[in-house]
Write a protein that holds these residues in place. Structure first.
Motif, PDB file in Angstrom:
ATOM      1  N   HIS A 153      30.405 -11.004  85.025  1.00 31.35           N
ATOM      2  CA  HIS A 153      31.795 -11.215  84.631  1.00 31.35           C
ATOM      3  C   HIS A 153      32.477 -12.233  85.547  1.00 31.35           C
ATOM      4  N   ARG A 154      31.736 -12.691  86.587  1.00 33.44           N
ATOM      5  CA  ARG A 154      32.239 -13.734  87.481  1.00 33.44           C
ATOM      6  C   ARG A 154      31.287 -14.933  87.400  1.00 33.44           C
ATOM      7  N   PRO A 155      31.444 -15.777  86.381  1.00 37.45           N
ATOM      8  CA  PRO A 155      30.479 -16.858  86.144  1.00 37.45           C
ATOM      9  C   PRO A 155      30.369 -17.855  87.297  1.00 37.45           C
ATOM     10  N   VAL A 156      31.468 -18.083  88.023  1.00 32.01           N
ATOM     11  CA  VAL A 156      31.397 -18.998  89.164  1.00 32.01           C
ATOM     12  C   VAL A 156      30.476 -18.422  90.231  1.00 32.01           C
ATOM     13  N   LEU A 157      30.590 -17.129  90.469  1.00 32.44           N
ATOM     14  CA  LEU A 157      29.716 -16.454  91.433  1.00 32.44           C
ATOM     15  C   LEU A 157      28.256 -16.595  91.013  1.00 32.44           C
ATOM     16  N   SER A 158      27.975 -16.346  89.749  1.00 30.04           N
ATOM     17  CA  SER A 158      26.597 -16.437  89.251  1.00 30.04           C
ATOM     18  C   SER A 158      26.028 -17.828  89.467  1.00 30.04           C
ATOM     19  N   GLU A 159      26.825 -18.846  89.168  1.00 29.10           N
ATOM     20  CA  GLU A 159      26.346 -20.217  89.327  1.00 29.10           C
ATOM     21  C   GLU A 159      26.112 -20.555  90.794  1.00 29.10           C
ATOM     22  N   LYS A 160      26.993 -20.085  91.672  1.00 30.96           N
ATOM     23  CA  LYS A 160      26.818 -20.344  93.111  1.00 30.96           C
ATOM     24  C   LYS A 160      25.530 -19.695  93.617  1.00 30.96           C
ATOM     25  N   LEU A 161      25.277 -18.467  93.227  1.00 33.11           N
ATOM     26  CA  LEU A 161      24.065 -17.771  93.665  1.00 33.11           C
ATOM     27  C   LEU A 161      22.814 -18.443  93.101  1.00 33.11           C
ATOM     28  N   ASN A 162      22.881 -18.851  91.846  1.00 31.27           N
ATOM     29  CA  ASN A 162      21.737 -19.540  91.244  1.00 31.27           C
ATOM     30  C   ASN A 162      21.459 -20.864  91.950  1.00 31.27           C
ATOM     31  N   GLU A 163      22.523 -21.564  92.331  1.00 34.91           N
ATOM     32  CA  GLU A 163      22.342 -22.832  93.031  1.00 34.91           C
ATOM     33  C   GLU A 163      21.715 -22.615  94.403  1.00 34.91           C
ATOM     34  N   MET A 164      22.134 -21.558  95.100  1.00 32.30           N
ATOM     35  CA  MET A 164      21.515 -21.232  96.387  1.00 32.30           C
ATOM     36  C   MET A 164      20.026 -20.956  96.214  1.00 32.30           C
ATOM     37  N   ALA A 165      19.696 -20.216  95.151  1.00 29.97           N
ATOM     38  CA  ALA A 165      18.286 -19.907  94.887  1.00 29.97           C
ATOM     39  C   ALA A 165      17.503 -21.179  94.571  1.00 29.97           C
ATOM     40  N   VAL A 523      33.695 -10.779 100.036  1.00 27.75           N
ATOM     41  CA  VAL A 523      32.425 -11.508 100.129  1.00 27.75           C
ATOM     42  C   VAL A 523      32.225 -12.358  98.876  1.00 27.75           C
ATOM     43  N   LEU A 524      32.478 -11.771  97.719  1.00 25.74           N
ATOM     44  CA  LEU A 524      32.294 -12.503  96.460  1.00 25.74           C
ATOM     45  C   LEU A 524      33.262 -13.681  96.366  1.00 25.74           C
ATOM     46  N   ASP A 525      34.500 -13.462  96.800  1.00 23.79           N
ATOM     47  CA  ASP A 525      35.479 -14.556  96.803  1.00 23.79           C
ATOM     48  C   ASP A 525      35.019 -15.688  97.716  1.00 23.79           C
ATOM     49  N   ALA A 526      34.448 -15.323  98.877  1.00 19.80           N
ATOM     50  CA  ALA A 526      33.992 -16.337  99.835  1.00 19.80           C
ATOM     51  C   ALA A 526      32.815 -17.134  99.290  1.00 19.80           C
ATOM     52  N   ILE A 527      31.972 -16.486  98.486  1.00 19.94           N
ATOM     53  CA  ILE A 527      30.867 -17.215  97.844  1.00 19.94           C
ATOM     54  C   ILE A 527      31.425 -18.203  96.827  1.00 19.94           C
ATOM     55  N   GLU A 528      32.356 -17.734  96.007  1.00 20.82           N
ATOM     56  CA  GLU A 528      32.917 -18.594  94.961  1.00 20.82           C
ATOM     57  C   GLU A 528      33.688 -19.779  95.542  1.00 20.82           C
ATOM     58  N   SER A 529      34.370 -19.548  96.664  1.00 26.54           N
ATOM     59  CA  SER A 529      35.185 -20.611  97.261  1.00 26.54           C
ATOM     60  C   SER A 529      34.357 -21.629  98.025  1.00 26.54           C
ATOM     61  N   GLY A 530      33.101 -21.289  98.315  1.00 29.08           N
ATOM     62  CA  GLY A 530      32.254 -22.178  99.088  1.00 29.08           C
ATOM     63  C   GLY A 530      32.280 -21.904 100.572  1.00 29.08           C
ATOM     64  N   GLU A 531      32.998 -20.857 100.981  1.00 30.87           N
ATOM     65  CA  GLU A 531      33.009 -20.488 102.396  1.00 30.87           C
ATOM     66  C   GLU A 531      31.628 -20.011 102.840  1.00 30.87           C
ATOM     67  N   LEU A 532      30.967 -19.241 101.990  1.00 35.06           N
ATOM     68  CA  LEU A 532      29.594 -18.807 102.248  1.00 35.06           C
ATOM     69  C   LEU A 532      28.680 -19.683 101.401  1.00 35.06           C
ATOM     70  N   ILE A 533      27.876 -20.493 102.072  1.00 35.86           N
ATOM     71  CA  ILE A 533      27.152 -21.547 101.347  1.00 35.86           C
ATOM     72  C   ILE A 533      25.673 -21.262 101.167  1.00 35.86           C
ATOM     73  N   PHE A 535      22.280 -17.975 101.540  1.00 37.09           N
ATOM     74  CA  PHE A 535      21.976 -16.547 101.594  1.00 37.09           C
ATOM     75  C   PHE A 535      22.068 -15.997 103.017  1.00 37.09           C
ATOM     76  N   ILE A 536      21.779 -16.816 104.008  1.00 31.78           N
ATOM     77  CA  ILE A 536      21.861 -16.344 105.401  1.00 31.78           C
ATOM     78  C   ILE A 536      23.290 -15.937 105.738  1.00 31.78           C
ATOM     79  N   SER A 537      24.259 -16.762 105.356  1.00 27.94           N
ATOM     80  CA  SER A 537      25.657 -16.439 105.654  1.00 27.94           C
ATOM     81  C   SER A 537      26.135 -15.232 104.856  1.00 27.94           C
ATOM     82  N   ILE A 538      25.648 -15.073 103.626  1.00 30.83           N
ATOM     83  CA  ILE A 538      26.003 -13.889 102.829  1.00 30.83           C
ATOM     84  C   ILE A 538      25.468 -12.627 103.482  1.00 30.83           C
ATOM     85  N   GLU A 539      24.200 -12.670 103.884  1.00 27.98           N
ATOM     86  CA  GLU A 539      23.590 -11.488 104.489  1.00 27.98           C
ATOM     87  C   GLU A 539      24.286 -11.122 105.801  1.00 27.98           C
ATOM     88  N   LYS A 540      24.681 -12.123 106.564  1.00 25.57           N
ATOM     89  CA  LYS A 540      25.381 -11.863 107.815  1.00 25.57           C
ATOM     90  C   LYS A 540      26.699 -11.155 107.556  1.00 25.57           C
TER      91      LYS A 540
END
Length: 658
Positions: A153-165, A523-533, A535-540
Motif C-alpha cells: 500500500h506504500r508503492p514508493v517504499l516498494s520501489e525503494k526496496l526493490n532498487e536497493m535489491a 523507518v518506512l518514512d526514512a526509506i521513502e524520503s531517501g534518508e535510509l539508502i 539495507f545496512i542503514s535500514i538494519e541499523k
C-alpha cells in the motif's frame, strides 16, 4: 592477492611424469613453495593458479591424506593452500577454491555466463500469481522481507526496496564462482553457478543450480544428501538435507529443511524447521514448524507456528486463480487434519482444529480456539490462556535458537505477553462484553469474524483476558520496582515514571520483531524520503528499535495501568500499590492453577490407557510412572509452581521496601 609465478621446466616435467596435461603450460601459475609431486593425473585448461599442498588433510575415521589435486580437470580455476581435490569425474570450471577445502567424488562444478548467485531473485510469497514478490539477497532479514512483501500500500517504499535489491544484486554478479576455505564438497552431482561460504559442508547433493550457500566457522551450513536446489539463497547455520527440493527459495539462519520436504517461492526465516510436507508461496517467519508428509502450507504468512499432520489451505476458489492469502499471526497452531479456505486472518496464539470454509478474521481475539461444529466455525476466546502447552512454548523457543551467537540477521522478540498481544486482549475483552450485552438484548447468538461464539464463552473469554492482562501489567510493575527504594509516595511515582515517550499506542509484529507502530512508520518514512539508502542503514535503524524493546514496553504498560487496575500511576500511593500487588498475586495464582491443572491431565487415569498392557490398574500405574514419571516431577509443572513462588517472593520484597 597472492604472488604467483610460472612453472619451472623441472616442475613441468614432474607434472607430465605424474600423468598431467596442459592446454598451455605457461597458463599454469603457482606459489613460491609449490610442490608438483602432489598434483597427479590433472588436466589444465585456461588459466589455473595453484597454492601450496605440503600439509595433510584429516578425514572422518582418523584417516589423513596428503593435500593436492588428483584425477581432475580444471578450467580457469584457482586453488588455495592446503586444499585437497580428488576424483572429479567431470570438471571444475571458472571457480576460486579456498584454503584447506576438500572436494572429492564430484561430477561437475562450473560457472556458466554471469550469475548473481540468487541475489535479486523475486520470490512470489502469499500470492502465487505475483503482487507481493520479494527480491531476496544474501543477508536479508525477516524484517526487511516483511516490509517488501506486506507494505504494497506504500508503492514508493516498494520501489525503494526493490532498487536497493537491484543495486545489491548487481554488485554480486560475477562470471566466477567461489568455494570458500575449510569447505567440504563430497559426492555432488552438479554444482552450477553457486557461491559457497567458508566451513560449509556440501555432501551428497544431486544438483545445486544458481544460488548462494552462506556459511561461517561459528555457524557452518549443511547441504546434504539427495537434495535438489534451484535459484536459492541459504544462510549460515542452515541445514538442507535428506532429499529436500527447493526452488526460488530463501532459507534463513538456523533453518532446517529435510526428509523430502519440497517448496517453491518461499521465504523461511530463523530456526524454522520443515520436513516431509510441501510449501508454496509461504512467508515463514521465525520458528515456523511442519513435520508431516501430508501437510501443505500455501499462500500464507506465519511465525512461531506449528502445522499438524494433514494441515491444508486452499488459496483459490477456481475463479481467478491462486490469489487468496492467509495471515496467521505469531503462535498459531493447526491441529491434525485442519483445513482453512483462504483468505483468513488469525489472531496471535490461536489453535485451529477442524475444517473451515468461511472467511475467518479473528484479529482481536488472541489465544483462542477455532473449532469446527456442525459444518460451521466456532470461536472460543482466550481458551489457550489455560493451556500448559502455551506455557511450555514460552520456555522452549529461546532454547531452540540454532543460530550462531554473532551476526544474527533476524530480530526475534520471544515475548508471548507484550503490548502487541495485550492490546488485542484489551480490545477483545471490550468486544466480548459488548457482545454479551447485545445478546441479552437481541436474543441472537454472538458471531465474530465468521465464527459463532457460545454465550458461556463470552463470559469466560472476557474473564481470561482480564486475568492475563492483570498478570502481565502486574508482572511488569513488579519487575520495574524490584530492588528500588520506595519508602515515600514520591519515590514510588518516580520509580514508575517512564524514561521514554516512545511506546504508546499501537504495536506491530514485524516478522518476529515486536515494536511500536509509530517507530516502524518512521523507518518506512526514512526509506521513502531517501534518508535510509541501503539495507545496512535500514538494519541499523531496526536494531536500535529492537534493543530498546523493554524501554518502549514500559511506556505502554505505564499508560495502561489505570485501564487494567483502576489506579493512576501518576498519583499512586503506597497503599494502592499494596492493593495492586494483592490483586496481582491472586491473578497469578488463578492463572497458574489453571495451567497446572491442564498439565496434570497428562498424568490422569485416562492418560494411562495402554500402559501395563498385560496387567491391571496397579501394573498400569507402575508402568506409567516408570515411563512418564509423576506430575510433580514434570518440568512444566515444576516451572509453574516455581513461577508462583517467585511471584510471591517478589511481591513480598517490594512491600518490604515501602
Amino acid at each position: 592477492m597472492k604472488d604467483y609465478r610460472h612453472l619451472t621446466q623441472e616442475e613441468t616435467d614432474i607434472l607430465k611424469s605424474n600423468g598431467c596435461w596442459a592446454e598451455n603450460w605457461s597458463n599454469v601459475y603457482v606459489v613460491a613453495d609449490f610442490a608438483p609431486e602432489y598434483i597427479i593425473r590433472v588436466n589444465f585448461y585456461g588459466i589455473v593458479r595453484l597454492g601450496s599442498f605440503a600439509a595433510g588433510m584429516p578425514l572422518p575415521g582418523g584417516l589423513s591424506v596428503p593435500c593436492g589435486i588428483y584425477d581432475a580437470t580444471l578450467f580457469n580455476v584457482s586453488v588455495g593452500d592446503g586444499a585437497l581435490i580428488t576424483n572429479v569425474h567431470g570438471y571444475i570450471a571458472n571457480y576460486d577454491i579456498g584454503a584447506r577445502t576438500y572436494i572429492a567424488d564430484v561430477g561437475k562444478i562450473y560457472m556458466e555466463g554471469v550469475s548473481s548467485f540468487g541475489n535479486g531473485m523475486e520470490v512470489n510469497v502469499l500470492n502465487e500469481t505475483g503482487g507481493r514478490a520479494v527480491a531476496v539477497y544474501d543477508g536479508m532479514s525477516a524484517q526487511a522481507a516483511y516490509f517488501s512483501a506486506m507494505y504494497r500500500h506504500r508503492p514508493v517504499l516498494s520501489e525503494k526496496l526493490n532498487e536497493m535489491a537491484r543495486i545489491f544484486s548487481a554488485g554480486q554478479k560475477s562470471h566466477r564462482g567461489s568455494i570458500g576455505s575449510f569447505v567440504k564438497v563430497e559426492n555432488v552431482g552438479i554444482l552450477r553457478n553457486v557461491r559457497v561460504g567458508d566451513n560449509a559442508v556440501v555432501q551428497g547433493c544431486l544438483r545445486l543450480f544458481d544460488g548462494t550457500v552462506a556459511s561461517t566457522a561459528e555457524a557452518p551450513t549443511l547441504m546434504g544428501c539427495g537434495i535438489v536446489c534451484t535459484d536459492f539463497i541459504v544462510q549460515s547455520g542452515a541445514v538442507v538435507e535428506d532429499g529436500a527440493q527447493i526452488s526460488r527459495t530463501f532459507v534463513g539462519q538456523g533453518v532446517k529443511l529435510s526428509r523430502g520436504f519440497t517448496c517453491s517461492d518461499c521465504l523461511f526465516f530463523a530456526n524454522s524447521h520443515c520436513e516431509n510436507g510441501e510449501a508454496v508461496s509461504v512467508f515463514a517467519g521465525p520458528f515456523t514448524v511442519s513435520h508431516h508428509k501430508s501437510t501443505l502450507m500455501i499462500g500464507a504468512m506465519f511465525s512461531f507456528m506449528n502445522a499438524g499432520s494433514a494441515t491444508n489451505f486452499s488459496n483459490h476458489m477456481y475463479k481467478l486463480g491462486p490469489v487468496h492469502q492467509g495471515v496467521f499471526a505469531r503462535g498459531t497452531k493447526c491441529g491434525s487434519g485442519s483445513y482453512m479456505m483462504l483468505p483468513v486472518k488469525v489472531a496471535p496464539f490461536t489453535t485451529v482444529l477442524g475444517h473451515h470454509t468461511s472467511r475467518i478474521d479473528t484479529s482481536l481475539m488472541p489465544f483462542s480456539y477455532i473449532l469446527e461444529s456442525d459444518g460451521g466455525s466456532v470461536l472460543v476466546p482466550g481458551a489457550n490462556l489455560r493451556s500448559a502447552g502455551l506455557f511450555r512454548d514460552m520456555r522452549k523457543w529461546p532454547e531452540r535458537d540454532r543460530r550462531g551467537a554473532s551476526n544474527r540477521q533476524d530480530r526475534i522478540s520471544y515475548n508471548v505477553f507484550s503490548p502487541y498481544t495485550a492490546s488485542d486482549m484489551l480490545a477483545g475483552r471490550a468486544l466480548l462484553v459488548g457482545m454479551l450485552s447485545q445478546e441479552r438484548i437481541s436474543g441472537k447468538p454472538a458471531t465474530y469474524g465468521g465464527c459463532s461464539i457460545a454465550t458461556s464463552s463470552l463470559t469466560k473469554g472476557a474473564g481470561r483476558y482480564d486475568t492475563v492482562l492483570k498478570y502481565y501489567i502486574g508482572k511488569k510493575i513488579v519487575e520495574r520496582l524490584s530492588d528500588r527504594k520506595l519508602n515515600t509516595d514520591n519515590l514510588l511515582r518516580d520509580a514508575l515514571t517512564p524514561e521514554s515517550t516512545v511506546g504508546e499506542g499501537e504495536w506491530v509484529d514485524i516478522a518476529g520483531m515486536l515494536a511500536p507502530k509509530a517507530e516502524i512508520e518512521k523507518v518506512l518514512d526514512a526509506i521513502e524520503s531517501g534518508e535510509l539508502i541501503d539495507f545496512i542503514s535500514i538494519e541499523k535503524r531496526l536494531s536500535g528499535i529492537f534493543s530498546n524493546y523493554e524501554l518502549y514496553e514500559w511506556k505502554w504498560v505505564y499508560d495502561h495501568i489505570y485501564q487494567v487496575y483502576g489506579i493512576h500511576p501518576g498519583t499512586i500511593v503506597r497503599k494502592e500499590l499494596v492493593s495492586l500487588l494483592q490483586q496481582w498475586l491472586s491473578e497469578v495464582e488463578n492463572l497458574f492453577e489453571d495451567l497446572e491443572k491442564d498439565a496434570s491431565k497428562e498424568y490422569s487415569k485416562e492418560a494411562m490407557t495402554g500402559f501395563g498392557v498385560d496387567g491391571g490398574a496397579d501394573e498400569a500405574l507402575a508402568d506409567f510412572v516408570n515411563v512418564r514419571g509423576e506430575a510433580a516431577d514434570d518440568a512444566v509443572v515444576r516451572s509453574v509452581r516455581e513461577s508462583v513462588e517467585e511471584a510471591r517472593q517478589k511481591a513480598a520484597d517490594i512491600v518490604s521496601f515501602l
